[in-house]
Design an enzyme around this catalytic site. Structure first.
Site, PDB file in Angstrom:
ATOM      1  N   SER A   1       0.812  -1.219   0.000  1.00 20.76           N
ATOM      2  CA  SER A   1       0.000   0.000   0.000  1.00 20.76           C
ATOM      3  C   SER A   1       0.843   1.266   0.000  1.00 20.76           C
ATOM      4  O   SER A   1       0.522   2.240  -0.690  1.00 20.76           O
ATOM      5  CB  SER A   1      -0.937   0.006   1.214  1.00 20.76           C
ATOM      6  OG  SER A   1      -1.853  -1.057   1.133  1.00 20.76           O
TER       7      SER A   1
ATOM      8  N   ASP B   1       2.394 -10.815   5.725  1.00 13.17           N
ATOM      9  CA  ASP B   1       2.937 -10.682   4.377  1.00 13.17           C
ATOM     10  C   ASP B   1       3.742 -11.920   3.991  1.00 13.17           C
ATOM     11  O   ASP B   1       4.409 -11.942   2.953  1.00 13.17           O
ATOM     12  CB  ASP B   1       3.818  -9.437   4.275  1.00 13.17           C
ATOM     13  CG  ASP B   1       3.002  -8.161   4.441  1.00 13.17           C
ATOM     14  OD1 ASP B   1       1.901  -8.095   3.857  1.00 13.17           O
ATOM     15  OD2 ASP B   1       3.444  -7.248   5.150  1.00 13.17           O
TER      16      ASP B   1
ATOM     17  N   ARG C   1       3.842   1.413  10.235  1.00 20.33           N
ATOM     18  CA  ARG C   1       3.731   0.499  11.370  1.00 20.33           C
ATOM     19  C   ARG C   1       4.938   0.576  12.311  1.00 20.33           C
ATOM     20  O   ARG C   1       5.066  -0.239  13.221  1.00 20.33           O
ATOM     21  CB  ARG C   1       3.517  -0.939  10.883  1.00 20.33           C
ATOM     22  CG  ARG C   1       2.153  -1.158  10.256  1.00 20.33           C
ATOM     23  CD  ARG C   1       1.875  -2.627  10.008  1.00 20.33           C
ATOM     24  NE  ARG C   1       0.560  -2.842   9.424  1.00 20.33           N
ATOM     25  CZ  ARG C   1      -0.574  -2.939  10.115  1.00 20.33           C
ATOM     26  NH1 ARG C   1      -0.550  -2.831  11.440  1.00 20.33           N
ATOM     27  NH2 ARG C   1      -1.718  -3.153   9.497  1.00 20.33           N
TER      28      ARG C   1
END
Length: 517
Positions: free
Chosen positions: A64, A156, A266
């Site tokens: 993203s 991921d 994050r």
């Protein structure tokens, strides 16, 4: 030249990849009458969203952050991951002034180096090769205490795939003759980005004080214990690693922390907990007076910390071009993707441009989004429709988080429901734009929901994909779509549709060509 229709809306369906494979494809399985109609009726193509086409290494899945940087900049942006890899290839990583200075400071004071990072081969937020290199740098510069506080992936990567990374890291420690694991915890805790502070608190207490729910003699044993408890990598609870005869590790005054995540979104919250004197996310029972906290890349302009690889900010981004022309734009998303349509879409700029409004819709407070696959898409759509009806905006840019965030859970049925929710929202936006005389572009930033099962590991697929993504131009103007495009071509195409010449820094490739009347 005639005045183009307005507003022009860009809907970014996060994680909505394109694949003709139907097995485990939640998008194919979903009932999507609106999407099917738009795809059949209007000009469309598929565009590349991974690897070198978005500034990543070949065969690297998109994400993203990268997707929105390319979309908003209108050009290929070479990512921090690529820059760090290049530094490793050339050897300049090991002479990086910020990193060597931090290590030398610890060595001179006979203090410890604490390395934080996502121990993963995914390359989305961090890469284990970078962590290996940092451990090597610290040990070869004669640091006597080198500790790794590892966050585990499983989001991921395959949900249970961390053992290979742990064994490779342990082999590196053995090769170098020094260094060890200090703690393990899932990224669910250490890498929260939605202000769920109890999660960050668990990771902070583990790293700073050695306080943990569980204890193991080795990282391998810690992972096995977590699997026995029914946890997958992402959700491994705080575990301190205490080999026989050793004491639990805690961060002491004068120590140095080096955070190896290269993606910022994050990494920010736990960084705040370590560096901010007036931190209010939770009560810190202990706050070490660090010699330095170093980040691999820039996590926030607000952070007064050394950065090993400072950001390279693109100029003349899409939002900046609109602002210079006095046009009005709206950015809207729910919490999980708000930074992507603002900070990342603007090329790493925190502040809105002149004429740029922003609407943040809170994401639901649930543990995982399979519990509420519709997330806040309906509320996002309510606000888009109001914005269209207001006749205030020339451009509206929205991110729908559902396909990605629910896709990451690995729950196929929930992801199907997420896709169907988005389809209903598309219908409402389309209807509002038709009434207002506007136009619509629909695309995505990377794939995810089109592959929900990993045949190799025989378990749910929770990661992004390498697939291309769709692009649809919903307009009554006659037009044809062109092939061989990428995310970098989307906003230059939008400027073309608005009768605005793209700046020279942007891609020259158009995804749409208007036909003569």
């Amino acid at each position: 030249m005639s005045t183009p229709p307005r507003p022009l809306a860009l809907l970014i369906l996060d994680g909505w990849g394109y694949s003709e494979e139907t097995a485990s494809n939640a998008i194919h399985a979903a009932h999507t009458p609106i999407w099917d109609t738009l795809w059949d009726r209007y000009p469309h193509t598929i565009i590349r969203a991974s690897g070198a086409e978005v500034g990543l290494p070949n065969e690297q899945m998109g994400n993203s952050e990268v997707g929105h940087l390319n979309l908003g900049s209108g050009r290929v942006i070479y990512q921090e991951y690529t820059r760090v890899n290049r530094a490793l290839r050339t050897g300049s990583f090991f002479t990086n002034h910020t990193l060597t200075e931090a290590v030398d400071r610890a060595v001179k004071s006979d203090k410890a180096i604490h390395i934080l990072g996502l121990l993963s081969p995914s390359g989305i937020h961090c890469h284990e090769d970078h962590i290996h290199a940092m451990v090597e740098l610290a040990i070869k510069r004669r640091c006597q205490e080198v500790y790794l506080h590892a966050f585990l992936d499983g989001r991921d990567t395959a949900p249970k795939s961390a053992q290979a990374s742990i064994l490779a890291m342990q082999a590196k420690f053995t090769e170098l003759g020094k260094g060890r694991f200090a703690s393990l915890i899932g990224r669910y805790y250490g890498m929260d980005r939605d202000h769920r502070w109890p999660r960050i608190q668990a990771a902070y207490n583990l790293i700073a004080t050695g306080q943990a729910e569980y204890e193991a003699e080795s990282a391998k044993q810690a992972l096995a214990m977590a699997y026995e408890r029914g946890e997958t990598d992402e959700f491994v609870q705080a575990t301190r690693i205490v080999p026989s005869g050793k004491a639990p590790v805690q961060v002491k005054d004068g120590d140095v922390i080096i955070f190896m995540n290269f993606r910022s979104d994050r990494a920010r919250q736990i960084t705040r907990a370590f560096i901010e004197p007036d931190f209010t996310g939770f009560e810190r029972l202990y706050w070490p007076k660090l010699a330095q906290f170093v980040s691999l890349t820039e996590y926030s302009k607000e952070f007064d910390i050394p950065v090993a690889f400072p950001s390279e900010k693109p100029q003349n981004t899409f939002g900046q071009v609109l602002a210079k022309l006095g046009l009005h734009q709206l950015r809207i998303a729910e919490t999980e993707k708000y930074a992507h349509v603002t900070f990342f879409f603007n090329g790493g700029r925190e502040q809105p441009f002149e004429g740029e409004d922003r609407i943040l819709i809170p994401s639901p407070q649930v543990d995982t989004y399979d519990q509420k696959p519709e997330m806040s898409a309906v509320e996002v759509t309510d606000n888009i429709v109001k914005a269209i009806e207001s006749d205030k905006y020339d451009v509206i840019i929205c991110n729908y988080a559902n396909p990605d965030m629910v896709g990451h859970t690995g729950d196929f049925n929930a992801t199907v429901k997420a896709i169907e929710t988005i389809d209903q929202c598309l219908g409402r936006v389309w209807a509002a734009l038709q009434s207002a005389g506007g136009e619509l572009i629909i695309t995505a930033d990377h794939g995810n929901a089109e592959k929900m099962y990993n045949a190799q590991y025989q378990q749910p697929h929770t990661a992004h994909t390498h697939n291309a993504v769709p692009f649809i131009f919903v307009s009554e103007r006659a037009a044809i779509a062109s092939a061989n495009g990428s995310l970098a071509d989307v906003t230059p195409t939008m400027l073309y549709l608005m009768n605005i010449k793209p700046p020279p820094e942007m891609s020259e490739h158009r995804l749409i060509e208007l036909s003569s009347p």
